[in-house]
Each structure stands twice: as structure tokens, then as C-alpha cells.
Design a protein around this motif. Structure first.
Motif, short mmCIF file in Angstrom:
data_model
loop_
_atom_site.label_atom_id
_atom_site.label_comp_id
_atom_site.label_asym_id
_atom_site.label_seq_id
_atom_site.Cartn_x
_atom_site.Cartn_y
_atom_site.Cartn_z
N ARG A 221 0.91 -1.38 0.02
CA ARG A 221 0.06 0.17 0.03
C ARG A 221 0.76 1.17 -0.12
O ARG A 221 1.99 1.28 0.63
CB ARG A 221 -0.88 -0.03 1.36
CG ARG A 221 -1.97 -1.03 1.05
CD ARG A 221 -2.68 -1.24 2.24
NE ARG A 221 -4.00 -2.17 2.12
CZ ARG A 221 -4.89 -2.31 2.90
NH1 ARG A 221 -4.66 -1.69 4.14
NH2 ARG A 221 -5.93 -3.11 2.50
N LYS A 231 -11.02 10.98 -3.39
CA LYS A 231 -10.74 9.29 -3.55
C LYS A 231 -9.54 9.07 -2.77
O LYS A 231 -9.62 7.73 -2.04
CB LYS A 231 -10.51 9.10 -5.12
CG LYS A 231 -9.96 7.86 -5.44
CD LYS A 231 -9.30 7.63 -6.85
CE LYS A 231 -8.03 8.25 -6.88
NZ LYS A 231 -7.35 8.12 -8.26
N LEU A 232 -8.50 9.89 -2.62
CA LEU A 232 -7.28 9.43 -1.82
C LEU A 232 -7.45 9.36 -0.39
O LEU A 232 -7.01 8.61 0.36
CB LEU A 232 -6.12 10.15 -2.34
CG LEU A 232 -5.57 10.25 -3.96
CD1 LEU A 232 -4.58 10.93 -3.97
CD2 LEU A 232 -5.41 8.67 -4.03
N ASP A 234 -10.51 8.74 0.97
CA ASP A 234 -11.27 7.56 1.17
C ASP A 234 -10.43 6.16 1.13
O ASP A 234 -10.43 5.29 2.03
CB ASP A 234 -12.42 7.31 0.28
CG ASP A 234 -13.11 6.27 0.25
OD1 ASP A 234 -13.77 5.93 1.21
OD2 ASP A 234 -13.00 5.08 -0.59
N ARG A 235 -9.31 6.09 0.27
CA ARG A 235 -8.48 5.07 0.22
C ARG A 235 -7.73 5.20 1.34
O ARG A 235 -7.55 4.02 2.00
CB ARG A 235 -7.76 5.25 -1.19
CG ARG A 235 -6.77 3.84 -1.33
CD ARG A 235 -5.60 4.20 -2.32
NE ARG A 235 -6.24 4.30 -3.65
CZ ARG A 235 -5.70 4.90 -4.70
NH1 ARG A 235 -4.37 5.43 -4.60
NH2 ARG A 235 -6.31 5.04 -5.90
N ARG A 238 -9.57 3.80 4.45
CA ARG A 238 -9.81 2.44 4.45
C ARG A 238 -8.35 1.52 4.97
O ARG A 238 -8.56 0.54 5.43
CB ARG A 238 -10.47 1.77 3.08
CG ARG A 238 -11.90 2.21 3.00
CD ARG A 238 -12.62 1.88 1.68
NE ARG A 238 -12.14 2.50 0.57
CZ ARG A 238 -11.30 2.30 -0.53
NH1 ARG A 238 -10.82 1.09 -0.34
NH2 ARG A 238 -10.99 3.00 -1.25
N MET A 239 -7.37 2.25 4.60
CA MET A 239 -6.16 1.64 4.89
C MET A 239 -5.96 1.71 6.46
O MET A 239 -5.47 0.62 7.15
CB MET A 239 -4.95 2.24 4.11
CG MET A 239 -4.59 2.18 2.86
SD MET A 239 -3.02 2.82 2.07
CE MET A 239 -3.65 2.86 0.42
N TYR A 248 -14.88 3.66 10.29
CA TYR A 248 -14.30 4.47 9.30
C TYR A 248 -14.27 5.69 9.53
O TYR A 248 -13.12 6.40 9.69
CB TYR A 248 -15.61 4.25 8.09
CG TYR A 248 -15.08 5.18 6.96
CD1 TYR A 248 -14.37 4.29 5.83
CD2 TYR A 248 -15.53 6.47 6.61
CE1 TYR A 248 -14.23 5.25 4.71
CE2 TYR A 248 -15.09 7.25 5.52
CZ TYR A 248 -14.47 6.66 4.59
OH TYR A 248 -14.06 7.27 3.51
N LYS A 252 -10.87 7.95 9.48
CA LYS A 252 -10.84 9.20 8.76
C LYS A 252 -10.19 10.45 9.85
O LYS A 252 -9.34 11.37 9.33
CB LYS A 252 -11.90 9.62 8.05
CG LYS A 252 -12.02 10.62 7.06
CD LYS A 252 -13.38 10.95 6.44
CE LYS A 252 -13.25 11.97 5.60
NZ LYS A 252 -14.64 12.23 4.82
#
Length: 274
Positions: A221, A231-232, A234-235, A238-239, A248, A252
Motif C-alpha cells: 500500500r 478518492k485518496l 477515502d483510500r 480504509r487503509m 471508518y 478518517k
């Protein structure tokens, strides 16, 4: 062996204007399938280069890509993707193109024919013997690249070349010549096609493997990517959630507080160990 420009040899196909769209697309794809195999043969040389770059970068060295036209644009592209992907400062991988940034969109007349300009630009960036200079030229003959490699090597700087012709002039100026022999282009001499595709693959391989070796990837990753869009974010969220077992929203908040997946995870572990 006499130097032969395979990149200028006639296409294996003719009467292109008489072909159907489907035939054109299938023939281009047939040629493109040869590229990965040509790159595969170059892996030992790519490995040799990466293993010499990594210790230099650990001491503060940089990578410079130099090229003209398509080759120059691809170098600038790969360099520009390092900061957002791996969270590295933009000063560590630098793409130089003959004719400067104007040449990214428009051809600059005679820029690639200046044997001295590439080295002058490297000097403007304070190039030194911890750095690596990688010249990119499908033909292997571009004076802007040849001159820069020759001067860099004379100053004890690690040099490499990426070309599509065997035994080319830039290969003779490189400590680590990488030759990717893809054969004649579908449109004769159009090295933006197979040669460009192969260059993109090799640049991806060099920069990605260097960044992994420098610890910028964890598992599989991009834990140091910049959070420049939703988008990034969110990615990354999730990581962090997967790594730490958080929900979540918790993940965040932690990510946005610390600015990268790696920093968020490290901070969480530090707080839990107190």
C-alpha cells in the motif's frame, strides 16, 4: 557491430490507410504485446541501476530524467507522480525536457540538438555525485541527452540510458545502459508508440522499486500518498481502518489529523503504548 536504427526501420505493416479500424487496432495491439517481452529482457540492467540508486538516495541523492519529445515528457510524467504517490518532496526525482516546460505541449525547434544544454540544466539544479542521471531517447542519438550523460559521467555521476536501438551513442555514455528492443513501429518511425510504451514501463519499474526500497510502501500500500482529493482520502481511511481495526469515521479523523496513512498508524501505536 555497426549502429542500426531499428526505430527508423519500415513498419511490418503497409497500406495502413486501406485497413479497417478493427484491423488497425488489432495490428497495433499485436505490436504492443511485444513491448513487455522486450522490457523483460532488460530487467537485469534495470536491477543493476536500481541497486545503485537506492544507497545514493539514502544519502540524499536525487534522480534526474533527461529526454526530448515523447521521451522527455514521459520522464517529467514519472517524476511528477512521485510526490503524490509516495509523499516524497518534488526535489528528489526531477524530469528535464529539451526546450523546457513549453516542450511538454509544443515542439521547441532544435532544442534536442543542443549538446550542451542538458548539462547546463543539471548544473542549475546543483547536480552532484550522489545523484543519478538517466537519459531517455528511443533513437539513442539525441544530442541533448548524449551531451548531458557524457558530462555527468565525466564528473563521476552515475549515468544510465533507456533506448530502443542496440549499441546506441547514449548507451556508450551510460554506466548502466538499458536497451529495450521493440522493433519497428506500426507507423514507421513513430517512437511515441512501442518505444514510448516501453519507456513508461521501465520508468515505472525504476521509480516504484526505488521507492519500495526506501520504505515508502508498507505491505502493498501507498502509505505515504498525498491526500489531494476525496478518492485518496477515502483510500487512506480504509487503509487506516484495516490496519488498526477502527471504524471508518475514527480512521478518517486520525488520517486527516496526521496527513498520511503511515503517520496516522505510527501515531496510534505510539499513543497505545504510553
Amino acid at each position: 557491430m555497426a549502429f542500426v536504427k531499428i526505430t527508423e526501420q519500415p513498419s511490418l505493416y503497409d497500406n495502413l490507410e486501406e485497413k479497417s479500424v478493427r484491423e488497425i487496432l488489432q495490428d497495433i495491439n499485436t505490436e504492443d504485446q511485444k513491448v513487455a517481452l522486450a522490457v523483460q529482457k532488460a530487467i537485469p540492467q534495470i536491477e543493476k541501476l536500481v541497486t545503485q540508486i537506492v544507497p545514493r538516495m539514502k544519502q540524499g541523492g536525487r534522480i534526474f530524467y533527461l529526454g526530448a519529445g515523447t521521451s522527455g515528457r514521459l520522464g517529467v510524467l514519472d517524476a511528477s507522480e512521485i510526490p503524490p504517490t509516495f509523499g516524497m518532496p518534488p526535489s528528489l526525482v526531477i524530469g528535464l525536457i529539451a526546450g523546457g516546460d513549453t516542450a511538454l505541449r509544443n515542439p521547441v525547434e532544435n532544442a534536442e540538438d543542443d549538446m550542451n544544454r542538458g548539462w547546463e540544466e543539471l548544473q542549475e539544479h546543483g547536480v552532484n555525485n550522489l545523484d543519478t542521471v538517466i537519459g531517455i531517447a528511443a533513437s539513442g542519438t539525441t544530442p541533448y541527452v548524449v551531451g548531458a550523460l557524457r558530462a555527468a559521467r565525466a564528473h563521476g555521476i552515475l549515468t544510465a540510458s533507456i533506448s530502443s536501438n542496440p549499441d546506441s551513442p547514449i548507451a556508450h555514455e551510460a554506466d548502466v545502459p538499458i536497451e529495450m528492443i521493440v522493433g519497428p513501429e506500426f507507423v514507421t518511425g513513430s517512437s511515441r508508440m512501442k518505444s514510448g510504451t516501453g519507456q513508461k514501463m521501465i520508468l515505472n519499474m525504476i521509480s516504484t522499486s526505488v521507492m519500495i526500497q526506501l520504505g515508502r510502501v508498507k505491505g502493498n500500500r501507498m502509505v505515504n500518498m498525498q491526500l489531494t482529493n476525496q478518492k485518496l482520502v477515502d483510500r487512506g481511511t480504509r487503509m487506516v481502518a484495516d490496519e488498526l481495526g477502527l471504524d471508518y469515521e475514527q480512521a478518517k479523523r486520525l488520517l486527516l489529523l496526521h496527513g498520511s496513512v503511515k503517520k496516522a498508524v505510527d501515531a496510534w501505536h505510539t499513543s497505545q503504548n504510553k
